[in-house]
Design a protein around this motif. Structure first.
Motif, PDB file in Angstrom:
ATOM      1  N   VAL A 120       0.858  -1.185   0.000  1.00  8.23           N
ATOM      2  CA  VAL A 120       0.000   0.000   0.000  1.00  8.23           C
ATOM      3  C   VAL A 120       0.895   1.236   0.000  1.00  8.23           C
ATOM      4  CG1 VAL A 120      -1.782   1.262   1.249  1.00  8.23           C
ATOM      5  CG2 VAL A 120      -1.840  -1.231   1.174  1.00  8.23           C
ATOM      6  N   HIS A 121       0.617   2.138  -0.907  1.00 11.16           N
ATOM      7  CA  HIS A 121       1.427   3.345  -1.077  1.00 11.16           C
ATOM      8  C   HIS A 121       0.829   4.475  -0.231  1.00 11.16           C
ATOM      9  CE1 HIS A 121       2.634   7.020  -3.388  1.00 11.16           C
ATOM     10  NE2 HIS A 121       3.790   6.421  -3.246  1.00 11.16           N
ATOM     11  N   LEU A 122       1.481   4.776   0.897  1.00 10.10           N
ATOM     12  CA  LEU A 122       0.891   5.698   1.872  1.00 10.10           C
ATOM     13  C   LEU A 122       1.342   7.147   1.655  1.00 10.10           C
ATOM     14  CD1 LEU A 122       1.103   3.396   5.008  1.00 10.10           C
ATOM     15  CD2 LEU A 122      -0.931   3.988   3.691  1.00 10.10           C
ATOM     16  N   PHE A 151       1.465  10.669  -1.562  1.00  9.05           N
ATOM     17  CA  PHE A 151       1.195  11.186  -2.900  1.00  9.05           C
ATOM     18  C   PHE A 151       2.505  11.245  -3.663  1.00  9.05           C
ATOM     19  CE2 PHE A 151      -3.048  13.003  -3.712  1.00  9.05           C
ATOM     20  CZ  PHE A 151      -3.662  12.691  -2.515  1.00  9.05           C
ATOM     21  N   ASP A 152       2.495  10.847  -4.943  1.00  8.61           N
ATOM     22  CA  ASP A 152       3.652  11.055  -5.796  1.00  8.61           C
ATOM     23  C   ASP A 152       3.360  12.262  -6.658  1.00  8.61           C
ATOM     24  OD1 ASP A 152       4.957   8.940  -4.718  1.00  8.61           O
ATOM     25  OD2 ASP A 152       4.533   7.546  -6.356  1.00  8.61           O
ATOM     26  N   LEU A 153       4.152  13.302  -6.490  1.00  6.21           N
ATOM     27  CA  LEU A 153       3.915  14.571  -7.170  1.00  6.21           C
ATOM     28  C   LEU A 153       5.096  14.871  -8.086  1.00  6.21           C
ATOM     29  CD1 LEU A 153       2.830  16.494  -3.942  1.00  6.21           C
ATOM     30  CD2 LEU A 153       1.303  15.523  -5.666  1.00  6.21           C
ATOM     31  N   GLY A 206      10.082  12.565   0.190  1.00 11.36           N
ATOM     32  CA  GLY A 206      11.012  11.497  -0.186  1.00 11.36           C
ATOM     33  C   GLY A 206      11.552  11.602  -1.602  1.00 11.36           C
ATOM     34  N   HIS A 207      12.614  10.838  -1.878  1.00  8.65           N
ATOM     35  CA  HIS A 207      13.271  10.665  -3.195  1.00  8.65           C
ATOM     36  C   HIS A 207      14.057  11.892  -3.653  1.00  8.65           C
ATOM     37  CE1 HIS A 207      10.829   7.138  -3.218  1.00  8.65           C
ATOM     38  NE2 HIS A 207       9.715   7.704  -3.660  1.00  8.65           N
ATOM     39  N   LEU A 208      14.439  12.785  -2.735  1.00  8.25           N
ATOM     40  CA  LEU A 208      15.108  14.020  -3.123  1.00  8.25           C
ATOM     41  C   LEU A 208      16.493  13.775  -3.761  1.00  8.25           C
ATOM     42  CD1 LEU A 208      12.829  14.971  -1.266  1.00  8.25           C
ATOM     43  CD2 LEU A 208      14.369  16.666  -0.324  1.00  8.25           C
ATOM     44  N   ASP A 239      11.855  10.927 -11.643  1.00  9.26           N
ATOM     45  CA  ASP A 239      11.970  12.084 -10.762  1.00  9.26           C
ATOM     46  C   ASP A 239      10.587  12.523 -10.276  1.00  9.26           C
ATOM     47  OD1 ASP A 239      12.083  14.977 -10.023  1.00  9.26           O
ATOM     48  OD2 ASP A 239      14.184  14.760 -10.580  1.00  9.26           O
ATOM     49  N   HIS A 240      10.369  12.470  -8.968  1.00  8.09           N
ATOM     50  CA  HIS A 240       9.130  12.986  -8.388  1.00  8.09           C
ATOM     51  C   HIS A 240       9.318  13.183  -6.891  1.00  8.09           C
ATOM     52  CE1 HIS A 240       8.507   8.678  -7.356  1.00  8.09           C
ATOM     53  NE2 HIS A 240       7.748   9.134  -6.388  1.00  8.09           N
ATOM     54  N   LEU A 241       8.360  13.874  -6.286  1.00 14.31           N
ATOM     55  CA  LEU A 241       8.380  14.037  -4.831  1.00 14.31           C
ATOM     56  C   LEU A 241       7.357  13.082  -4.232  1.00 14.31           C
ATOM     57  CD1 LEU A 241       9.036  15.556  -2.127  1.00 14.31           C
ATOM     58  CD2 LEU A 241       7.151  17.101  -2.712  1.00 14.31           C
ATOM     59  N   HIS A 242       7.799  12.232  -3.296  1.00 10.61           N
ATOM     60  CA  HIS A 242       6.839  11.437  -2.518  1.00 10.61           C
ATOM     61  C   HIS A 242       6.509  12.270  -1.292  1.00 10.61           C
ATOM     62  CE1 HIS A 242       5.055   7.783  -0.677  1.00 10.61           C
ATOM     63  NE2 HIS A 242       5.465   8.360   0.434  1.00 10.61           N
ATOM     64  N   PHE A 243       5.224  12.647  -1.158  1.00  9.79           N
ATOM     65  CA  PHE A 243       4.818  13.505  -0.049  1.00  9.79           C
ATOM     66  C   PHE A 243       3.747  12.816   0.773  1.00  9.79           C
ATOM     67  CE2 PHE A 243       1.994  16.707   1.853  1.00  9.79           C
ATOM     68  CZ  PHE A 243       2.922  17.420   2.599  1.00  9.79           C
TER      69      PHE A 243
HETATM   70 ZN   LIG Z   1       5.620   7.474  -3.546  1.00  3.04          ZN
END
Ligand SMILES: [Zn+2]
Length: 438
Positions: free
Chosen positions: A324-326, A328-330, A372-374, A403-407
């Motif tokens: 489960v992906h807890l 937002f991927d932005l 995340g993922h910076l 490339d995205h921000l996991h928020f």
């Molecule tokens: Zn994510």
């Protein structure tokens, strides 16, 4: 002077010198309540932090009221008077039980708790610490607010509570999860509790406020609530060898087994450990909100994945895992600016497994935002940040394809849907309108 007399004097001088040195090396003990008790009941646990480089020999806890003094606990350790200088004891926290069970003369009103220690060295210096506390012998009880609590499954909610009687812990329980409460500024003894209704909580679970003192039954109270169950999305995520190679070499370079085995370990075991690390950060929170405006959603971003999507990982046409992906991927642009969603304090700024280079910001009362993922982190742990301040750049470190921000956000260690916190109306209805303020 004969040789033997000279020798005798030499020995005396050496011994005296040694005694003076040992005496000079003796030191005081630093003492601090951890935390200081405010009320004392039948059996109340208190902690004292004790620091003396040579350790301590005896620790005595007493309680005094109206001229009566009772020793409630005492601990003696073997003395090492002449060898203490070889030992170096780190600080330790000693716990005692104080209260009516150990001191029958206690009645409701003020009492004094005194802890005395003797250091474990030649001078055996005595140090004491004392605190005044209220003796409260009534059992705990709790009342709550009269607001209507509309709760989204996977979301957050805010409740007021007033614990009375002899209580030590008060907050909200939702199924097996416990959420702390904090004093409402200027509204003592009223407290506030921010709690999560986790995405996996069965929607018929009733949240309750509670007050307990660790001895005897706890008090609970119900408030009016309605839960809106949510249907979370299911998504297939195709992964290939290039993705697996990148992920395993970056997150678990020393891992053994084939690519898929190593990936499954990262997606399961490492994911759980990383989420535990995030959850434990709940203890690094300020006892008040550090923000006033609503939270910022990354401007101009495309939502690639929403909160609590069930992801099925497909490799060469086969389903190999589900998670489960807890968050937002932005996505915006390559190495786009990552901005603080709101005012707060940086409590994590370092790599964290599947989250790659990760920042966590505390906003107070257990509310925290996670990035995340910076590709780059431009803030340090302990730094205060303001809403909209750039903290780093987006990237694809950790378990990320592009490339995205996991928020995401968490409430007392439970990850929640951030959409409510992006919504000023929701914050008004659920938080601001319920706070009277000082
Ligand atoms: Zn994510």
């Amino acid at each position: 002077m004969s040789k033997s007399i000279a020798f005798f004097f030499l020995i005396v001088v050496i011994l005296a010198g040694a005694a003076v040195a040992l005496f000079a090396m003796s030191s005081h003990t630093s003492l601090a309540f951890n935390p200081a008790p405010s009320t004392i009941g039948a059996a109340t646990a208190i902690g004292v932090r004790i620091a003396n480089p040579h350790g301590v020999r005896t620790i005595t806890a007493r309680i005094e009221q109206d001229g009566n003094s009772t020793i409630v606990d005492q601990e003696t350790k073997p003395a090492t008077r002449f060898t203490f200088w070889r030992t170096h004891a780190g600080p330790e926290i000693i716990h005692f039980i104080v209260g009516k069970d150990r001191a029958s003369h206690l009645k409701e009103g003020k009492a004094r708790v005194i802890v005395e220690v003797r250091s474990n060295d030649l001078r055996a210096l005595t140090d004491t610490i004392a605190v005044d506390a209220d003796v409260v012998l009534r059992p705990p009880s709790v009342t709550t607010d009269g607001f209507q609590h509309y709760i989204n499954q996977g979301g957050s909610e805010f409740v007021l509570l007033t614990p009375t009687g002899s209580w030590q812990e008060a907050g909200v329980r939702v199924g097996p999860a416990t959420f702390r409460s904090f004093p409402e500024p200027g509204q003592s003894p009223q407290r506030v509790s921010l709690f999560a209704y986790s995405w996996d909580t069965p929607p018929d679970t009733a949240p309750v406020v509670f007050a307990s003192n660790g001895a005897g039954p706890e008090a609970t109270a119900h408030f009016w609530f309605k839960v809106f169950p949510k249907k979370f999305r299911s998504r297939d995520l195709s992964i290939d060898d290039a993705f697996l190679e990148k992920v395993v070499n970056q997150i678990d370079p020393g891992g053994s087994g084939d690519l898929v085995t190593r990936f499954l370990k990262i997606n399961g075991e490492v994911r759980r450990a990383n989420n535990k690390t995030l959850s434990d950060l709940r203890l690094k929170t300020e006892p008040r909100f550090l923000w006033t405006q609503s939270f910022l959603q990354l401007a101009g971003s495309q939502v690639e994945s929403a909160f609590a999507d069930l992801r099925t990982y497909v490799y060469k046409g086969k389903k190999i895992d589900q998670q489960v992906h807890l968050g937002f991927d932005l996505a915006t642009v390559q190495h786009g600016p990552v901005l603080a969603a709101n005012d707060g304090k940086v409590i994590w700024a370092a790599p964290l497994g599947i989250y790659g280079n990760c920042i966590v910001v505390d906003h107070g009362l257990g509310l925290q935002s996670i990035y995340g993922h910076l590709s780059e982190i431009a803030v340090k742990e302990g730094e205060m940040v303001s809403r909209g301040q750039q903290m780093g750049k987006s990237g694809s470190t950790g378990l990320a394809g592009g490339d995205h921000l996991h928020f995401t956000m968490q409430v007392d260690g439970v990850q929640v849907n951030p959409v409510e916190w992006w919504d000023d109306h929701w914050i008004n209805d659920h938080i601001r309108s319920r706070l009277k303020g000082p």
